[in-house]
Enzyme design. Structure first.
Site, PDB file in Angstrom:
ATOM      1  N   ASN A 151       0.904  -1.103   0.055  1.00  0.00           N
ATOM      2  CA  ASN A 151      -0.129   0.119  -0.101  1.00  0.00           C
ATOM      3  C   ASN A 151       0.656   1.326   0.094  1.00  0.00           C
ATOM      4  O   ASN A 151       2.084   1.074   0.544  1.00  0.00           O
ATOM      5  CB  ASN A 151      -0.917   0.020   1.143  1.00  0.00           C
ATOM      6  CG  ASN A 151      -1.829   1.213   1.132  1.00  0.00           C
ATOM      7  OD1 ASN A 151      -2.298   1.527   0.169  1.00  0.00           O
ATOM      8  ND2 ASN A 151      -2.137   1.750   2.457  1.00  0.00           N
ATOM      9  N   HIS A 156       0.864   5.393   1.183  1.00  0.00           N
ATOM     10  CA  HIS A 156       0.114   6.054   2.218  1.00  0.00           C
ATOM     11  C   HIS A 156       0.803   7.403   1.946  1.00  0.00           C
ATOM     12  O   HIS A 156       1.946   7.733   1.957  1.00  0.00           O
ATOM     13  CB  HIS A 156       0.438   5.481   3.469  1.00  0.00           C
ATOM     14  CG  HIS A 156      -0.651   6.130   4.336  1.00  0.00           C
ATOM     15  ND1 HIS A 156      -1.904   6.069   4.531  1.00  0.00           N
ATOM     16  CD2 HIS A 156      -0.101   6.924   5.475  1.00  0.00           C
ATOM     17  CE1 HIS A 156      -2.273   6.843   5.648  1.00  0.00           C
ATOM     18  NE2 HIS A 156      -1.264   7.430   6.035  1.00  0.00           N
ATOM     19  N   SER A 198       4.859   7.076   2.016  1.00  0.00           N
ATOM     20  CA  SER A 198       5.260   5.625   2.663  1.00  0.00           C
ATOM     21  C   SER A 198       4.914   4.580   1.655  1.00  0.00           C
ATOM     22  O   SER A 198       3.451   4.509   1.176  1.00  0.00           O
ATOM     23  CB  SER A 198       4.888   5.306   4.076  1.00  0.00           C
ATOM     24  OG  SER A 198       5.176   6.566   4.806  1.00  0.00           O
ATOM     25  N   ASP A 245      -2.505   0.843   8.359  1.00  0.00           N
ATOM     26  CA  ASP A 245      -1.340   1.601   7.977  1.00  0.00           C
ATOM     27  C   ASP A 245      -0.293   1.159   9.077  1.00  0.00           C
ATOM     28  O   ASP A 245       0.610   1.810   9.342  1.00  0.00           O
ATOM     29  CB  ASP A 245      -1.628   3.056   7.883  1.00  0.00           C
ATOM     30  CG  ASP A 245      -2.559   3.134   6.567  1.00  0.00           C
ATOM     31  OD1 ASP A 245      -3.500   4.039   6.955  1.00  0.00           O
ATOM     32  OD2 ASP A 245      -2.621   2.523   5.548  1.00  0.00           O
TER      33      ASP A 245
END
Ligand code: GRF
Length: 196
Positions: free
Chosen positions: A106, A108, A135, A144
């Protein structure tokens, strides 16, 4: 050549950047399908580049778990080496994360663990910080909280609105993600080291 499935929920500008990157013959990954939890605007980029896509709306299922199982089934049909969340705004059920981890990444728009969650840019602005960041993480069962594979600081400039700051962050997200995928492909990042 890594096969990628990318999941989106919104405009897909980061998806568009990854499509452009992957279309370079020298890039060691290709996007085999794009998935969404709704009729996301970003699906148009997949269509324009003749990349297959699928949508699995949460509203079509009785429970999040059933939704997650169908989403996982659709993802696994493509036998991806990596699944990339790129503006995917749903929390995946733990069962889905467990099935895909550590091959689930992912991006972020904050310097994690600062400002986790769905409103990272707004939260950073409201906190009045002088710098935030971008990130790339491996998704775990938290919000997260997974291992950080890459991150970079980004200044908050005087007069920044949320959109301006977010666009500046996205430029860095795109570069970090493209580089992390490249490093997974060439073995300098070994995801199996992050397996539970
Ligand atoms: C990105 O900043 C991503 O990190 C966040 O949502 C944004 C997606 O933007 N989760 P887009 O849909 O790719 O333009």
């Amino acid at each position: 050549m890594l096969s990628l499935v990318v999941l989106i929920s919104g405009g897909g500008s980061n998806l568009a950047a990854l499509i452009a990157e992957a279309e370079h013959a020298s890039y060691p990954a290709r996007i085999v399908a794009v998935g969404a939890d709704r009729d996301a605007d970003g699906l148009l980029f997949a269509e324009q580049h003749e990349i297959p896509s699928f949508t699995v709306p949460l509203s079509s299922f009785e429970t999040r778990e059933e939704w997650g199982r169908e989403l996982l089934r659709q993802i696994e049909q493509w036998r991806p080496d990596l699944v990339i969340l790129s503006g995917f705004m749903r929390l995946l059920p733990a069962e889905v994360v467990r099935a895909l981890a550590p091959r689930l990444l992912n991006t972020h728009p904050a310097y994690l663990p600062e400002f986790p969650g769905a409103h990272a840019v707004r939260d950073a602005m409201q906190a009045g910080v002088a710098q935030t960041g971008a990130s790339v993480i491996i998704v775990d069962e938290g919000v997260d909280t997974g291992p950080i594979l890459a991150q970079e600081r980004i200044p908050v400039l005087p007069g920044d609105g949320e959109d301006e700051l977010h666009e500046r962050i996205k430029v860095v997200e795109r570069r970090l993600l493209a580089d992390v995928i490249r490093r997974i492909a060439d073995g300098t990042i070994r995801l199996e080291e992050y397996a539970r």
